[in-house]
Design a protein around this motif. Structure first.
Motif, short mmCIF file in Angstrom:
data_model
loop_
_atom_site.label_atom_id
_atom_site.label_comp_id
_atom_site.label_asym_id
_atom_site.label_seq_id
_atom_site.Cartn_x
_atom_site.Cartn_y
_atom_site.Cartn_z
N ALA A 95 0.82 -1.22 0.00
CA ALA A 95 0.00 0.00 0.00
C ALA A 95 0.85 1.26 0.00
CB ALA A 95 -0.93 0.00 1.21
N THR A 96 2.06 1.17 0.59
CA THR A 96 2.90 2.36 0.70
C THR A 96 4.03 2.35 -0.33
OG1 THR A 96 4.20 1.18 2.37
CG2 THR A 96 2.50 2.67 3.18
N ASP A 97 4.03 1.32 -1.18
CA ASP A 97 5.04 1.21 -2.23
C ASP A 97 6.46 1.20 -1.66
OD1 ASP A 97 5.21 0.71 -4.82
OD2 ASP A 97 4.92 2.77 -5.55
N THR A 98 6.62 0.55 -0.52
CA THR A 98 7.96 0.43 0.10
C THR A 98 8.21 -1.04 0.41
OG1 THR A 98 6.94 0.89 2.24
CG2 THR A 98 8.05 2.73 1.18
N THR A 132 1.06 1.32 7.93
CA THR A 132 0.92 2.32 6.85
C THR A 132 1.03 3.74 7.42
OG1 THR A 132 -1.49 2.04 7.02
CG2 THR A 132 -0.40 0.91 5.21
N ARG A 133 0.39 3.98 8.57
CA ARG A 133 0.51 5.31 9.20
C ARG A 133 1.95 5.62 9.57
NH1 ARG A 133 -4.26 7.75 11.15
NH2 ARG A 133 -6.07 6.40 10.92
N GLY A 136 3.57 7.19 6.94
CA GLY A 136 2.99 8.46 6.51
C GLY A 136 1.80 8.33 5.57
N VAL A 137 1.21 7.12 5.47
CA VAL A 137 0.06 6.92 4.58
C VAL A 137 -1.16 6.56 5.43
CG1 VAL A 137 -0.89 5.45 2.75
CG2 VAL A 137 1.52 6.14 2.67
N THR A 138 -2.28 7.27 5.21
CA THR A 138 -3.50 6.95 5.94
C THR A 138 -4.50 6.31 4.99
OG1 THR A 138 -3.12 8.86 7.33
CG2 THR A 138 -5.31 7.88 7.44
N LEU A 139 -4.83 5.06 5.23
CA LEU A 139 -5.80 4.36 4.38
C LEU A 139 -7.21 4.53 4.95
CD1 LEU A 139 -3.93 0.93 3.88
CD2 LEU A 139 -3.82 2.97 2.43
#
Ligand SMILES: Nc1ncnc2c1ncn2[C@@H]1O[C@H](COP(=O)(O)OP(=O)(O)OP(=O)(O)O)[C@@H](O)[C@H]1O
Ligand SMILES: C[C@@](O)(CCO)CC(=O)[O-]
Ligand SMILES: [Mg+2]
Length: 327
Positions: A95-98, A132-133, A136-139
């Motif tokens: 989801a975070t492309d990492t 994910t948070r 730095g990504v909030t789904l």
């Protein structure tokens, strides 16, 4: 460092049948799994799950290269223990492309493991949210539910419904039928849970129902009949008729029993609850051992369960209207 939590759930109706496209109605309850995630500088995962106890051992496991668990058990058993976490982290990386993100992860939970209260879904949902948070990504809760479903599918060999993961990501009472997931209104439910201290293997129990369904037409019809109970139950839930809801739960338990997913201790607890005046009682979740759910606004069922041989714990469970949340 990021901490997220997600609730467990009970099924009012429809477990197992939901795997074959029938509707189901699970409800989130106020028992939570909490996952703490801290990003690492390298690509390693270190999982500390101090509640994780499988057949009587506790494991602190690190999946770092060459690392071994601090207990003397087979690698495959440990893998089974941390499989949901690994699958959740895979989803978070995607989801975070990492793909190379590494984490230190700590799991704490007051949801009994493998007991029908959705501990796997709660841990998976909370881990995806926290990881994910942390990056730095909030789904959205729908996306977390979708990714947690994919993680459960992977761990359970392609056999899972969206019910558990959607319910614990969203909170409250939900209705799931195939890919269609939605929240529904529910009256105040006087939920009592009885726990036999044991656990069932979700994958094995689902496979057992599939085998019966393939072998006997009447077993396939039993699964469809559970769907009929759920459709009727939804209406009864909307009307707030708890006595009728209880009757339908009793019927649902009988059909789950017929499909071979109950156990002596689950049946004992179901009957103890009914004898104590519960409006209805049934096993919840995959079965085989673990928990029953009963409806009783009085303390009678809880007290009777505490004196029932084979019952290790009985408690009231409030509907949790909140799903996954950051702590
Ligand atoms: N506190 C925890 N720490 C680490 N892993 C956990 C924890 N709780 C649950 N799990 C994971 O979830 C697995 C249990 O999932 P399983 O689907 O068999 O049961 P459940 O989700 O509790 O019940 P059901 O699916 O019937 O509602 C454990 O073997 C472990 O991999
Ligand atoms: C038995 C089952 O219906 C519920 C487990 O809590 C399996 C699933 O829906 O994935
Ligand atoms: Mg589960």
């Amino acid at each position: 460092m990021t901490v997220s939590s997600a609730p467990g759930k009970v099924y009012l109706f429809g477990e197992h049948a939901v795997v074959y496209g029938e509707p189901a109605v699970p409800c989130a309850i106020e028992r939570r799994a909490s996952v703490t995630v801290e990003a690492r500088d390298d690509d390693r995962l270190r999982v500390h799950a101090k509640d994780l106890s499988i057949d009587g051992f506790t494991v602190e496991y690190s999946s770092e290269t060459n690392a071994t668990p601090d207990v003397n058990v087979s690698e495959s058993l440990v893998r089974a223990g941390v499989g949901y976490i690994d699958a959740a982290i895979e989803q978070a990386r995607d989801a975070t492309d990492t793909p190379d993100a590494g984490f230190d992860i700590t799991v704490e939970s007051n949801i009994p493991l493998g007991a029908g209260l959705g501990s796997s879904a709660a841990v998976t949902v909370a881990a995806i949210d926290a990881a994910t948070r942390e990056l730095g990504v909030t789904l959205s809760s729908d996306e977390i539910a979708d990714r947690a479903y994919k993680a459960e599918l992977a761990v359970q060999d392609g056999e899972a419904s969206r019910a558990d993961t959607y319910c614990c990501a969203t909170g409250g009472a939900v209705r799931v039928e195939g890919d269609d997931c939605r929240s529904i209104e529910a009256p105040d439910l006087p939920i009592v849970v009885g726990f036999d201290g044991g656990a069932g293997d979700t994958g094995k129990l689902v496979a057992g129902v599939r085998a019966l369904r393939d072998e006997y037409d009447f077993a396939a019809e039993t699964v469809e009949n559970i769907g009929d109970i759920v459709r009727q139950g939804e209406q009864v839930l909307a009307d707030g008729d708890l006595d009728e809801l209880g009757k339908l739960m009793n019927f649902n338990h009988g059909l789950l029993e017929a499909l071979g997913v109950s156990s002596r201790s689950l049946d004992n607890m179901v009957w103890a609850a009914r004898d104590a005046g519960a409006m209805g009682a049934k096993l919840t979740g995959a079965g085989g051992g673990g928990c029953i759910v009963a409806l009783d606004p009085t303390d009678e069922t809880k007290t009777a369960l505490r004196f029932t041989p084979g019952c290790e714990d009985a408690f009231r469970a409030e509907l949790d209207t909140e799903g996954v949340r950051v702590e």
